[in-house]
Scaffold this active site. Sequence first.
Site, PDB file in Angstrom:
ATOM      1  N   LYS A   7     -14.592  11.305 -12.838  1.00  0.00           N
ATOM      2  CA  LYS A   7     -14.732  11.569 -11.302  1.00  0.00           C
ATOM      3  C   LYS A   7     -14.589  13.295 -11.431  1.00  0.00           C
ATOM      4  CE  LYS A   7     -13.700  10.149  -6.897  1.00  0.00           C
ATOM      5  NZ  LYS A   7     -12.439   9.412  -5.902  1.00  0.00           N
ATOM      6  N   GLU A  40      -7.289  -5.304   2.019  1.00  0.00           N
ATOM      7  CA  GLU A  40      -6.328  -5.207   3.105  1.00  0.00           C
ATOM      8  C   GLU A  40      -5.953  -6.725   3.486  1.00  0.00           C
ATOM      9  OE1 GLU A  40      -9.304  -1.747   2.940  1.00  0.00           O
ATOM     10  OE2 GLU A  40      -9.668  -3.966   2.671  1.00  0.00           O
ATOM     11  N   ARG A 100     -11.123  -5.959   8.134  1.00  0.00           N
ATOM     12  CA  ARG A 100     -11.479  -6.921   6.976  1.00  0.00           C
ATOM     13  C   ARG A 100     -10.362  -7.883   6.778  1.00  0.00           C
ATOM     14  NH1 ARG A 100     -12.849  -3.445   1.837  1.00  0.00           N
ATOM     15  NH2 ARG A 100     -14.585  -5.092   2.034  1.00  0.00           N
TER      16      ARG A 100
END
Length: 638
Positions: free
Chosen positions: A298, A384, A412
């Site tokens: 990243k 979640e 969610r």
Amino acid sequence: MSGADNFATGTERADRALLSRIESPADLRALSPEQAAEVARALRAEIVQRVSQSGGHLASSLGAVELITALHYTFDTPRDRLVLDVGHQGYAHKMLTGRRSGFERIGKEGGIGKFLRRGESSYDHFGAGHAGTSISAALGMAQAFSQRGERRIAIAMIGDGGMTAGMAFEALNHAGDLRQKNLVVVLNDNEMSISPNVGAMSSYLSRKLSAPLVRRVKGWAKEFLGGLPGDMLHWAQKAEESIKVFFSPGMLFEALGFKYVGPIQGHRMPVLLETFQNVKAMLENGDGPILVHALTAKGYGYEPAQRDPFRYHGVGKFDVESGKFPPSTPGPPKYQKVFAQTLIRMAKEDERIIGITAAMADGTSLDMFKRAFPKRFYDVGIAEQHAVTFAAGLAAEGMKPVAAIYSTFLQRAYDQVVHDVCVQNLDVTFAMDRAGLVGADGATHQGLYDLAYLRALPNIVVMSPKDENELQHMLKTALEYPGPAALRYPRGAGFGVALDAELRAIPLGEAELLRDGDDALIVAYGTRANDALHAAEELAAEGSSVAVLNARFAKPLDETRILRAARRVRAVLTVEEHAAAGGFGGALLELFARAGVSAAVRCLAIPDRLIEHGDPAAQHAELGLDSAGMARALRELL
């Protein structure tokens, strides 16, 4: 390497000239493989320059430049479908698909979005602001092609952070069962989503590739290969690759029915181009579905972002040469910080309090709680649903879990909120961060629906503070309530009000009269109460007496106080930063209908349409949710 070292002047000019010729992936595919590598280099430089001026998602986009360039070069997009998980890795994709000029206004009203949106480009095959959806969507597309007898390919590109979402594995399992022959999954493995990844899957990916035995096997193979003649060397190298795959995550994906390719170096264009060409050939031979495992970094190619990808995930303006950000301007504390500080304060007095987040420790400021109570903090990854039921399990055994989850992400886990928490009346507190308008992140991240999906549920208390001081008292209220409780609060800085030294629980369902009046009444829910006061003052200067109630609770409502105030006036205005359908205004209309209130009523809320990215203050004004809009609505009512 520094930003300056990375972008040499002569090379940069040549690369930019080449990039300027790319209006679509078809232009990219007309180039040689060597030129495609130059395009990737130019894309990285341009992403750094553009984001330094406009802000946006930097580290994640830099880490995916070569992968996206190679995918567009190899596959016939848009005929072949490319689905990017979440989309904050997709800036190279946007630039290669005709949107380079749009980066000056990315995330601003009228500009391009930070995430992929089907309405923005024919190359955005599936929009998403929530992780873990790409494989399911691409599988659906691939199956549609198969149903119609079309020889087209669907590619899902998912980060290893997205692999912590259970939905990703549901899709992998289904794809393997279907033996989907035209599906490719590209795993962009950089060991991070936004925060460093957590969980067994991420640990497995890292552990298997770095295990001492694997390293020793590679070392033995290298020594052995050095002394072999040419023909034997070729077959020995094949054997080494087989050994490497045996110890790699390939076993997991092969067990799910995928052909596993990798791990490969995700920043070497020749490797990527050869690999994806081989993958295409495998698909033509019926060898799908295929998972390509690419190792990336990243922030790759821009040293400040590569060194600290967490800080450079979502950025504002910065200096490219130094990587430094402008000094921050002192101001009121953020709601997130007040929340975390209050939680820490209460946790010192009650060892049952547990902090839970779903891959958003820093965004919710629960990283502060983690430092204070590392053994009472859990980051469950992008999961979640699991977070909510995990909290329910803790509560079932007498703990007091606080699940800090963005309003848009709690959606969610709705089934878990209903069945695992509310139906069982368990003592779980939901801290719904980013409630209301969120600015540049746009429609997928707006926290505009939580009231509608929560206030219908049994046992739950639903509340929202008018400012950061009231937030700390509401958190105490929620933790002392022996059942499910949810409090919503906005992104960013508070109003700068003084914070009370002593925390106190607010009597359940009690509204607060901020201003009395006899002509009209504003009942405000949440931080819009402050603009309501300004609107009342404006009307007072014109001779109208306007009362203002800070509702504080959407459930239970302070029916006595609200009805008493409503029966004294000619007009009632409800105000909330939430969708009108199913919101706070709807709750008051239900109450007024039952009680026979005769006053004229208007509900100011978010209309029944998507609110795209833009400046929240400007959007408040456009939607009539600022003080001027409230005053205007009151004049019309009166």
